[in-house]
Write a protein that holds these residues in place. Sequence first.
Motif, PDB file in Angstrom:
ATOM      1  N   HIS A   1     -11.225  -5.422  -4.979  1.00 36.35           N
ATOM      2  CA  HIS A   1     -12.589  -5.554  -5.488  1.00 36.35           C
ATOM      3  C   HIS A   1     -12.717  -6.441  -6.721  1.00 36.35           C
TER       4      HIS A   1
ATOM      5  N   SER B   1      -4.202  -1.350  -5.063  1.00 39.03           N
ATOM      6  CA  SER B   1      -4.639  -2.289  -4.031  1.00 39.03           C
ATOM      7  C   SER B   1      -6.161  -2.285  -3.889  1.00 39.03           C
ATOM      8  N   ASP B   2      -6.786  -1.109  -3.952  1.00 37.92           N
ATOM      9  CA  ASP B   2      -8.239  -1.023  -3.851  1.00 37.92           C
ATOM     10  C   ASP B   2      -8.906  -1.733  -5.032  1.00 37.92           C
TER      11      ASP B   2
ATOM     12  N   SER C   1      -6.126   3.575  -7.002  1.00 35.75           N
ATOM     13  CA  SER C   1      -5.425   2.701  -6.076  1.00 35.75           C
ATOM     14  C   SER C   1      -5.386   1.286  -6.637  1.00 35.75           C
TER      15      SER C   1
ATOM     16  N   SER D   1       0.849  -1.179   0.000  1.00 37.77           N
ATOM     17  CA  SER D   1       0.000   0.000   0.000  1.00 37.77           C
ATOM     18  C   SER D   1       0.886   1.231   0.000  1.00 37.77           C
TER      19      SER D   1
ATOM     20  N   ARG E   1      -5.116   9.396  -4.499  1.00 40.20           N
ATOM     21  CA  ARG E   1      -5.687   8.086  -4.813  1.00 40.20           C
ATOM     22  C   ARG E   1      -6.789   8.229  -5.860  1.00 40.20           C
TER      23      ARG E   1
END
Length: 150
Positions: free
Chosen positions: A134, A129-130, A127, A114, A122
């Motif tokens: 999902h 990682s985000d 992002s 992260s 962001r």
Amino acid sequence: MAASSSEKQVVVIGIDDSEQSTYALNWALDNFFPSPIFKLVLIHSRPTATSAVGFAGPDSDLRKIGARVLETAKQLCINKSVNDVTAEVVEGDPRNVLCDAVDKYRAAMLVVGSHGYGAIKRAVLGSVSDYCAHHAHCTVMIVKKPKIKH
């Protein structure tokens, strides 16, 4: 998809040349490897020369950076006695590259670092990682480097 008892489950780790990525790789190596049940796959996403924002060098420079990132990561693995490592550089957006790698290797887990961007940065950059949390078809572990308190 559960692996058979003789087949190792794959852990994909997304790597780049950031401090956060190195921290996430080290964390995963310290906590999961060497392992009788996991196989390690390292993926570095390389931007295309035309999509590399702020990058004015030739495509060969991007290839050299990718090779250096992989070599550094593989050396970290060797230093921690993890020798069975698959590593590859894939051209494209890291969000798609990592999710595609999860599918390609039928990964049980994806590990990403992260960067700790604020909400505005962001929102502009997106992002990784985000997105992966999902959209990846496996468990996603987002490794955050602890903040040093003054």
